[in-house]
Design a protein around this motif. Structure first.
Motif, PDB file in Angstrom:
ATOM      1  N   PRO A 117       0.825  -1.211   0.000  1.00 43.65           N
ATOM      2  CA  PRO A 117       0.000   0.000   0.000  1.00 43.65           C
ATOM      3  C   PRO A 117       0.861   1.263   0.000  1.00 43.65           C
ATOM      4  CG  PRO A 117      -0.029  -1.019   2.165  1.00 43.65           C
ATOM      5  CD  PRO A 117       0.738  -1.943   1.260  1.00 43.65           C
ATOM      6  N   PHE A 118       0.390   2.262  -0.733  1.00 42.45           N
ATOM      7  CA  PHE A 118       1.050   3.559  -0.681  1.00 42.45           C
ATOM      8  C   PHE A 118       0.705   4.215   0.656  1.00 42.45           C
ATOM      9  CE2 PHE A 118       0.741   3.009  -5.318  1.00 42.45           C
ATOM     10  CZ  PHE A 118       2.076   3.226  -5.655  1.00 42.45           C
ATOM     11  N   PRO A 119       1.633   4.987   1.225  1.00 39.94           N
ATOM     12  CA  PRO A 119       1.343   5.639   2.509  1.00 39.94           C
ATOM     13  C   PRO A 119       0.230   6.675   2.380  1.00 39.94           C
ATOM     14  CG  PRO A 119       3.577   6.171   1.749  1.00 39.94           C
ATOM     15  CD  PRO A 119       2.965   5.248   0.744  1.00 39.94           C
ATOM     16  N   ARG A 120      -0.562   6.777   3.420  1.00 38.56           N
ATOM     17  CA  ARG A 120      -1.675   7.740   3.468  1.00 38.56           C
ATOM     18  C   ARG A 120      -1.187   9.168   3.232  1.00 38.56           C
ATOM     19  NH1 ARG A 120      -7.394   7.595   4.470  1.00 38.56           N
ATOM     20  NH2 ARG A 120      -7.917   9.746   4.855  1.00 38.56           N
ATOM     21  N   SER A 121       0.042   9.450   3.654  1.00 35.22           N
ATOM     22  CA  SER A 121       0.582  10.804   3.529  1.00 35.22           C
ATOM     23  C   SER A 121       0.623  11.283   2.079  1.00 35.22           C
ATOM     24  CB  SER A 121       1.984  10.884   4.147  1.00 35.22           C
ATOM     25  OG  SER A 121       2.864   9.996   3.478  1.00 35.22           O
ATOM     26  N   GLY A 122       0.819  10.370   1.134  1.00 34.52           N
ATOM     27  CA  GLY A 122       0.829  10.756  -0.279  1.00 34.52           C
ATOM     28  C   GLY A 122      -0.517  11.295  -0.730  1.00 34.52           C
ATOM     29  N   TYR A 123      -1.587  10.698  -0.248  1.00 34.77           N
ATOM     30  CA  TYR A 123      -2.932  11.164  -0.594  1.00 34.77           C
ATOM     31  C   TYR A 123      -3.252  12.461   0.143  1.00 34.77           C
ATOM     32  CZ  TYR A 123      -3.040   6.375  -2.260  1.00 34.77           C
ATOM     33  OH  TYR A 123      -2.731   5.206  -2.896  1.00 34.77           O
TER      34      TYR A 123
ATOM     35  N   ALA B 167      -4.055  18.373  -0.211  1.00 41.26           N
ATOM     36  CA  ALA B 167      -3.636  19.735   0.131  1.00 41.26           C
ATOM     37  C   ALA B 167      -3.256  20.523  -1.127  1.00 41.26           C
ATOM     38  CB  ALA B 167      -2.473  19.693   1.109  1.00 41.26           C
ATOM     39  N   GLU B 168      -2.533  19.895  -2.039  1.00 44.90           N
ATOM     40  CA  GLU B 168      -2.134  20.571  -3.281  1.00 44.90           C
ATOM     41  C   GLU B 168      -3.345  20.991  -4.104  1.00 44.90           C
ATOM     42  OE1 GLU B 168       2.024  18.065  -3.926  1.00 44.90           O
ATOM     43  OE2 GLU B 168       0.246  17.543  -5.113  1.00 44.90           O
ATOM     44  N   LEU B 169      -4.292  20.081  -4.261  1.00 39.40           N
ATOM     45  CA  LEU B 169      -5.471  20.390  -5.080  1.00 39.40           C
ATOM     46  C   LEU B 169      -6.358  21.429  -4.404  1.00 39.40           C
ATOM     47  CD1 LEU B 169      -6.283  16.789  -6.357  1.00 39.40           C
ATOM     48  CD2 LEU B 169      -5.265  18.666  -7.664  1.00 39.40           C
ATOM     49  N   THR B 170      -6.469  21.355  -3.087  1.00 40.71           N
ATOM     50  CA  THR B 170      -7.263  22.350  -2.364  1.00 40.71           C
ATOM     51  C   THR B 170      -6.649  23.732  -2.519  1.00 40.71           C
ATOM     52  OG1 THR B 170      -8.033  20.712  -0.768  1.00 40.71           O
ATOM     53  CG2 THR B 170      -8.148  23.031  -0.097  1.00 40.71           C
ATOM     54  N   GLU B 171      -5.334  23.815  -2.408  1.00 38.99           N
ATOM     55  CA  GLU B 171      -4.664  25.107  -2.552  1.00 38.99           C
ATOM     56  C   GLU B 171      -4.863  25.687  -3.953  1.00 38.99           C
ATOM     57  OE1 GLU B 171      -0.146  26.855  -2.601  1.00 38.99           O
ATOM     58  OE2 GLU B 171      -0.616  25.282  -1.158  1.00 38.99           O
TER      59      GLU B 171
ATOM     60  N   TYR C 281       1.376  17.856 -14.052  1.00 42.30           N
ATOM     61  CA  TYR C 281       0.933  17.306 -12.777  1.00 42.30           C
ATOM     62  C   TYR C 281       0.701  15.801 -12.887  1.00 42.30           C
ATOM     63  CZ  TYR C 281      -1.254  17.389  -8.158  1.00 42.30           C
ATOM     64  OH  TYR C 281      -1.535  17.188  -6.837  1.00 42.30           O
ATOM     65  N   ARG C 282       0.104  15.371 -13.998  1.00 43.92           N
ATOM     66  CA  ARG C 282      -0.107  13.935 -14.223  1.00 43.92           C
ATOM     67  C   ARG C 282       1.232  13.205 -14.260  1.00 43.92           C
ATOM     68  NH1 ARG C 282       0.433  11.336 -18.547  1.00 43.92           N
ATOM     69  NH2 ARG C 282       0.169  13.141 -19.890  1.00 43.92           N
ATOM     70  N   GLU C 283       2.226  13.777 -14.937  1.00 42.28           N
ATOM     71  CA  GLU C 283       3.548  13.154 -14.990  1.00 42.28           C
ATOM     72  C   GLU C 283       4.164  13.072 -13.593  1.00 42.28           C
ATOM     73  OE1 GLU C 283       5.759  15.386 -17.876  1.00 42.28           O
ATOM     74  OE2 GLU C 283       4.505  14.655 -19.536  1.00 42.28           O
ATOM     75  N   ASP C 284       3.976  14.106 -12.789  1.00 35.96           N
ATOM     76  CA  ASP C 284       4.468  14.092 -11.413  1.00 35.96           C
ATOM     77  C   ASP C 284       3.787  12.989 -10.606  1.00 35.96           C
ATOM     78  OD1 ASP C 284       5.916  15.097  -9.110  1.00 35.96           O
ATOM     79  OD2 ASP C 284       4.007  15.967  -8.460  1.00 35.96           O
ATOM     80  N   LEU C 285       2.472  12.840 -10.762  1.00 40.79           N
ATOM     81  CA  LEU C 285       1.747  11.782 -10.055  1.00 40.79           C
ATOM     82  C   LEU C 285       2.220  10.400 -10.501  1.00 40.79           C
ATOM     83  CD1 LEU C 285      -1.865  13.238 -10.055  1.00 40.79           C
ATOM     84  CD2 LEU C 285      -0.274  13.101  -8.123  1.00 40.79           C
ATOM     85  N   GLN C 286       2.506  10.245 -11.765  1.00 39.30           N
ATOM     86  CA  GLN C 286       3.014   8.963 -12.266  1.00 39.30           C
ATOM     87  C   GLN C 286       4.342   8.611 -11.605  1.00 39.30           C
ATOM     88  OE1 GLN C 286       0.813   9.289 -16.587  1.00 39.30           O
ATOM     89  NE2 GLN C 286       2.993   9.520 -16.558  1.00 39.30           N
ATOM     90  N   ARG C 287       5.185   9.602 -11.389  1.00 42.06           N
ATOM     91  CA  ARG C 287       6.452   9.358 -10.684  1.00 42.06           C
ATOM     92  C   ARG C 287       6.198   9.025  -9.214  1.00 42.06           C
ATOM     93  NH1 ARG C 287       8.044  13.390 -14.087  1.00 42.06           N
ATOM     94  NH2 ARG C 287       7.601  15.067 -12.618  1.00 42.06           N
ATOM     95  N   ARG C 288       5.368   9.831  -8.564  1.00 44.13           N
ATOM     96  CA  ARG C 288       5.108   9.627  -7.131  1.00 44.13           C
ATOM     97  C   ARG C 288       4.503   8.261  -6.841  1.00 44.13           C
ATOM     98  NH1 ARG C 288       1.889  14.702  -4.646  1.00 44.13           N
ATOM     99  NH2 ARG C 288       2.249  16.042  -6.419  1.00 44.13           N
ATOM    100  N   PHE C 289       3.572   7.842  -7.706  1.00 43.02           N
ATOM    101  CA  PHE C 289       2.859   6.581  -7.483  1.00 43.02           C
ATOM    102  C   PHE C 289       3.428   5.439  -8.334  1.00 43.02           C
ATOM    103  CE2 PHE C 289      -0.038   9.718  -5.792  1.00 43.02           C
ATOM    104  CZ  PHE C 289      -0.509   9.103  -4.653  1.00 43.02           C
TER     105      PHE C 289
END
Length: 102
Positions: free
Chosen positions: A17-23, A28-32, A79-87
């Motif tokens: 599982p990915f850590p909850r902190s990533g979500y 926070a990023e999307l809310t900002e 942003y999608r490319e960044d998410l692909q790296r993160r996940f």
């Protein structure tokens, strides 16, 4: 107005599982940036797709949604490319649909 949806996996390719902190960071990023976000985390959806070898793969995914007045394709692409790296994904599905606020 557009509804933008981001589909993110709960587990990496080894079933960890990915850590909850990533979500939490994503929320926070999307809310900002968009002033709010809706995250569907408790009832994951099951995604399925066929890989290049013809094998059907499955993922449990969570969904994040934001409302945007206009779509900045360049920003979303980065942003999608960044998410692909993160996940650690070959592809993260991000889609936008025109919507009418009632």
């Amino acid at each position: 107005m557009h509804l933008v949806q981001l589909f993110l996996p709960l587990y990496d390719n080894h079933g960890q599982p990915f850590p909850r902190s990533g979500y939490d960071t994503l929320r926070a990023e999307l809310t900002e940036r968009f002033g709010g976000v809706t995250a569907f985390l408790r009832a994951p959806a099951v995604g399925a797709w066929e890989d290049d070898g013809g094998t059907v793969r499955r993922d449990e995914v969570v969904l994040f949604e934001v409302m945007a007045d206009h779509i900045d394709h360049g920003w979303w692409s980065g942003y999608r490319e960044d998410l692909q790296r993160r996940f650690r994904q070959d592809e993260v599905l991000v889609r936008a649909t025109p919507v009418e606020r009632l």
